[in-house]
Design a protein around this motif. Structure first.
Motif, PDB file in Angstrom:
ATOM      1  N   THR A   1      30.129  35.542  31.007  1.00 43.61           N
ATOM      2  CA  THR A   1      31.273  35.348  31.994  1.00 43.61           C
ATOM      3  C   THR A   1      32.467  35.930  31.517  1.00 43.61           C
ATOM      4  O   THR A   1      32.810  35.403  30.265  1.00 43.61           O
ATOM      5  CB  THR A   1      31.362  33.860  32.421  1.00 43.61           C
ATOM      6  OG1 THR A   1      29.868  33.472  32.894  1.00 43.61           O
ATOM      7  CG2 THR A   1      32.516  33.710  33.465  1.00 43.61           C
TER       8      THR A   1
ATOM      9  N   LEU B   1      37.825  38.136  34.676  1.00 46.19           N
ATOM     10  CA  LEU B   1      37.186  38.404  35.975  1.00 46.19           C
ATOM     11  C   LEU B   1      36.972  37.013  36.667  1.00 46.19           C
ATOM     12  O   LEU B   1      37.396  37.034  37.815  1.00 46.19           O
ATOM     13  CB  LEU B   1      35.917  39.019  35.820  1.00 46.19           C
ATOM     14  CG  LEU B   1      36.000  40.791  35.077  1.00 46.19           C
ATOM     15  CD1 LEU B   1      34.686  41.200  35.135  1.00 46.19           C
ATOM     16  CD2 LEU B   1      37.008  41.735  36.033  1.00 46.19           C
ATOM     17  N   ASP B   2      36.641  36.072  36.037  1.00 46.52           N
ATOM     18  CA  ASP B   2      36.254  34.766  36.705  1.00 46.52           C
ATOM     19  C   ASP B   2      37.494  34.394  37.271  1.00 46.52           C
ATOM     20  O   ASP B   2      37.357  33.925  38.422  1.00 46.52           O
ATOM     21  CB  ASP B   2      35.934  33.949  35.244  1.00 46.52           C
ATOM     22  CG  ASP B   2      34.940  32.835  35.885  1.00 46.52           C
ATOM     23  OD1 ASP B   2      34.076  33.256  36.895  1.00 46.52           O
ATOM     24  OD2 ASP B   2      34.835  31.778  35.281  1.00 46.52           O
TER      25      ASP B   2
ATOM     26  N   ARG C   1      28.098  46.561  37.900  1.00 48.50           N
ATOM     27  CA  ARG C   1      27.157  45.870  38.960  1.00 48.50           C
ATOM     28  C   ARG C   1      26.347  46.612  38.996  1.00 48.50           C
ATOM     29  O   ARG C   1      24.834  46.247  38.775  1.00 48.50           O
ATOM     30  CB  ARG C   1      27.916  45.268  40.076  1.00 48.50           C
ATOM     31  CG  ARG C   1      29.026  44.410  39.980  1.00 48.50           C
ATOM     32  CD  ARG C   1      28.877  43.376  41.166  1.00 48.50           C
ATOM     33  NE  ARG C   1      29.725  42.047  40.675  1.00 48.50           N
ATOM     34  CZ  ARG C   1      31.080  41.909  41.314  1.00 48.50           C
ATOM     35  NH1 ARG C   1      31.370  42.730  42.232  1.00 48.50           N
ATOM     36  NH2 ARG C   1      31.527  40.705  40.901  1.00 48.50           N
TER      37      ARG C   1
ATOM     38  N   LEU D   1      39.920  35.980  38.898  1.00 53.86           N
ATOM     39  CA  LEU D   1      40.187  36.842  39.897  1.00 53.86           C
ATOM     40  C   LEU D   1      39.478  36.327  41.136  1.00 53.86           C
ATOM     41  O   LEU D   1      39.426  36.895  42.137  1.00 53.86           O
ATOM     42  CB  LEU D   1      40.140  38.080  39.617  1.00 53.86           C
ATOM     43  CG  LEU D   1      41.055  38.810  38.525  1.00 53.86           C
ATOM     44  CD1 LEU D   1      40.693  40.120  38.293  1.00 53.86           C
ATOM     45  CD2 LEU D   1      42.412  38.639  38.866  1.00 53.86           C
ATOM     46  N   GLU D   2      38.218  35.476  40.955  1.00 51.82           N
ATOM     47  CA  GLU D   2      37.260  35.034  42.141  1.00 51.82           C
ATOM     48  C   GLU D   2      38.145  34.329  43.134  1.00 51.82           C
ATOM     49  O   GLU D   2      37.678  34.387  44.200  1.00 51.82           O
ATOM     50  CB  GLU D   2      36.210  34.320  41.396  1.00 51.82           C
ATOM     51  CG  GLU D   2      35.582  35.212  40.513  1.00 51.82           C
ATOM     52  CD  GLU D   2      34.807  36.509  41.390  1.00 51.82           C
ATOM     53  OE1 GLU D   2      34.426  36.204  42.657  1.00 51.82           O
ATOM     54  OE2 GLU D   2      34.604  37.348  40.830  1.00 51.82           O
ATOM     55  N   ASP D   3      39.203  33.499  42.706  1.00 50.91           N
ATOM     56  CA  ASP D   3      39.600  32.633  43.905  1.00 50.91           C
ATOM     57  C   ASP D   3      41.179  32.571  43.667  1.00 50.91           C
ATOM     58  O   ASP D   3      41.763  33.089  42.927  1.00 50.91           O
ATOM     59  CB  ASP D   3      38.936  31.213  43.910  1.00 50.91           C
ATOM     60  CG  ASP D   3      38.861  30.807  42.509  1.00 50.91           C
ATOM     61  OD1 ASP D   3      37.919  30.157  42.155  1.00 50.91           O
ATOM     62  OD2 ASP D   3      40.038  30.902  41.720  1.00 50.91           O
TER      63      ASP D   3
ATOM     64  N   MET E   1      35.500  39.094  44.305  1.00 49.91           N
ATOM     65  CA  MET E   1      36.946  39.302  43.148  1.00 49.91           C
ATOM     66  C   MET E   1      37.829  39.898  44.141  1.00 49.91           C
ATOM     67  O   MET E   1      37.605  40.662  45.107  1.00 49.91           O
ATOM     68  CB  MET E   1      36.223  40.240  42.448  1.00 49.91           C
ATOM     69  CG  MET E   1      37.479  40.580  41.292  1.00 49.91           C
ATOM     70  SD  MET E   1      37.008  41.454  40.164  1.00 49.91           S
ATOM     71  CE  MET E   1      36.727  43.145  40.827  1.00 49.91           C
ATOM     72  N   ARG E   2      39.124  39.138  44.415  1.00 53.85           N
ATOM     73  CA  ARG E   2      40.236  39.655  45.028  1.00 53.85           C
ATOM     74  C   ARG E   2      40.740  40.948  44.748  1.00 53.85           C
ATOM     75  O   ARG E   2      40.857  41.318  43.502  1.00 53.85           O
ATOM     76  CB  ARG E   2      41.240  38.665  44.729  1.00 53.85           C
ATOM     77  CG  ARG E   2      41.244  37.405  45.679  1.00 53.85           C
ATOM     78  CD  ARG E   2      42.353  36.387  45.120  1.00 53.85           C
ATOM     79  NE  ARG E   2      42.249  35.371  45.906  1.00 53.85           N
ATOM     80  CZ  ARG E   2      42.735  34.976  46.995  1.00 53.85           C
ATOM     81  NH1 ARG E   2      43.734  35.914  47.762  1.00 53.85           N
ATOM     82  NH2 ARG E   2      42.548  33.811  47.822  1.00 53.85           N
ATOM     83  N   THR E   3      40.732  41.806  45.550  1.00 49.24           N
ATOM     84  CA  THR E   3      41.358  43.078  45.392  1.00 49.24           C
ATOM     85  C   THR E   3      42.684  43.431  45.973  1.00 49.24           C
ATOM     86  O   THR E   3      43.242  42.603  46.727  1.00 49.24           O
ATOM     87  CB  THR E   3      40.342  44.225  45.970  1.00 49.24           C
ATOM     88  OG1 THR E   3      40.362  44.119  47.313  1.00 49.24           O
ATOM     89  CG2 THR E   3      38.979  44.211  45.692  1.00 49.24           C
TER      90      THR E   3
END
Ligand code: ADP
Ligand code: MG
Length: 399
Positions: free
Chosen positions: A390, A394-395, A182, A397-399, A1-3
């Motif tokens: 899912t 959030l999904d 998590r 923000l993964e890429d 995930m991009r922060t």
């Protein structure tokens, strides 16, 4: 995930932040500002980096059109108090007035847009309608930060669609919530106990199903317990019962037994003559609830047993009050769980409270946020995470 670290130099950049500012209001008075407080650190960090911050959020359930009862104006005011700096408010979400207000922002200044849900596009099921609204939002900014954990399970314009249109990252709150979730799902420290209560078992079926494979102990209280007792063959009087879920619950009891998970149900119940704070009430056996009584809390023997079962837990997830805690005489079971969790927290266990009413309950009973390792700002989102679903917000923000 991009922060946030993944976003380039933000000085002078217009950053759209999706926060969760969905607070309970009594008229214009905010009765619990927990979510506003939780949104402060990310906004502060962006302002510190010199960004021009545009905060967007929803409040309540307006029907896709302006409705003064759900204006974010009082929330923007509260945000200003917490940030200790001026916070602008734009009475429009997108459109010429919003564009003008954003243009007028200087570096390190912040503005709150009016309630996203005053626009039908925000929650539209129609992809095109949602995309159009997201496009308007995106035109106000150079980057997008997703920080409303309470909404990341929603496929909505300001949560999902807009992220695809701008450079994006998870804010500090979303990153922290996800890190805790998590820990609860990937290799939790054991014994791992889950305490479930609240009103309806049907809200929490997915979670129960998934947690049977994960937890060591499942403690059940609250209104949902009566569907479990019924599944075991007992009568529950006039207590909350979801007859159409009895078979499903019976299946869970069998599944738990097969997989060696301990399901702990109350052995005694506080049974009232009416669902009211001043109703006559007695402690009765959970296997023998009188036909004219309503179960409103777990009994003292059960509270004791639940506390004992949590005594050595290294990880505890708690969602849902043990009784109708809003009425003081029926808050005892909930109070006992909160007290044990406070002890477990002091001993270094990971204790997580999820759910809006559960968080409200512990605060109402006088516990501090620091009595728990984590109080989640997102009830629905945390449950869906624990269900193994899912989450669209959030999904994306993964890429
Ligand atoms: P959360 O918001 O923490 O996920 P829920 O919304 O599932 O929790 O449930 C909270 C509600 O459950 C509270 O309003 C509480 O009064 C109610 N509740 C708890 N126990 C009972 C009971 N025995 N009978 C009826 N309602 C109950
Ligand atoms: Mg609730």
């Amino acid at each position: 995930m991009r922060t946030l670290d993944s976003l380039p130099d933000l000085r002078g950049q217009r950053v759209l932040v999706r926060s969760d500012l969905n607070v309970p209001l009594d008229g214009e008075r905010i009765t619990d500002d927990g979510r506003v407080r939780a949104s402060v650190p990310t906004i502060e960090r962006l302002l510190g980096a010199g960004a021009r911050v545009v905060v967007c959020a929803h409040l309540g359930r307006p029907q896709g059109a302006p409705d003064a009862r759900y204006s974010l104006r009082p929330v923007a005011h509260r945000l200003g108090e917490l940030l200790e700096r001026p916070v602008g408010f734009c009475p429009e979400t997108v459109g010429p007035q919003a564009a003008q207000a954003v243009d007028a922002l200087g570096d390190g200044e912040v503005l709150v847009l009016e309630n996203l849900r005053f626009n039908a596009g925000e929650t539209a099921k129609d992809e095109q309608q949602r995309a159009d609204f997201a496009q308007h939002l995106a035109s106000l900014a150079d980057a997008f930060v997703s920080d409303g954990f309470g909404v990341v399970h929603r496929k909505q314009a300001s949560v999902y669609d807009v992220a695809a249109l701008l450079p994006h990252a998870a804010g500090g709150l979303v990153a922290a919530e996800v890190a805790v979730m998590r820990q609860l799902t990937e290799d939790p420290a054991r014994p791992y106990a889950v305490v479930l209560g609240g009103a309806k078992v049907s809200d929490k079926l997915g979670v129960i199903d998934n947690l049977i494979a994960l937890a060591d102990r499942l403690l059940i209280g609250g209104g949902m317990v009566f569907t479990f007792l019924k599944a075991q063959g007992y009568e529950v009087g006039r207590s909350l019962l979801e007859q159409d879920q009895v078979e499903t619950v019976r299946g869970y009891l069998e599944k738990a037994q097969r997989s060696g998970v301990e399901i702990i149900l109350p052995t005694d119940i506080v049974a009232a003559t009416r669902f009211a704070a001043d109703a006559d009430h007695d402690v009765v056996s959970a296997q023998d609830i009188p036909s004219d009584r309503i179960g409103v809390d777990i009994g003292p023997e059960s509270s004791h047993a639940f506390a004992a079962s949590l005594g050595d837990a290294q990880t505890v997830f708690w969602n849902g009050p043990m009784g109708a805690f809003e009425m003081a005489p029926f808050a005892h079971g909930t109070d006992v769980i909160a007290r044990v969790l406070r002890e477990r927290t002091a001993e270094g266990a990971l204790t997580v409270v999820g759910g809006g009413d559960s968080a409200a309950a512990v605060r109402q009973l006088g516990y501090a946020d620091t009595d728990f390792a984590h109080i989640s700002t997102g009830g629905g989102a945390s449950l869906e995470f624990l269900e193994g679903k899912t989450l669209p917000g959030l999904d994306v923000l993964e890429d």
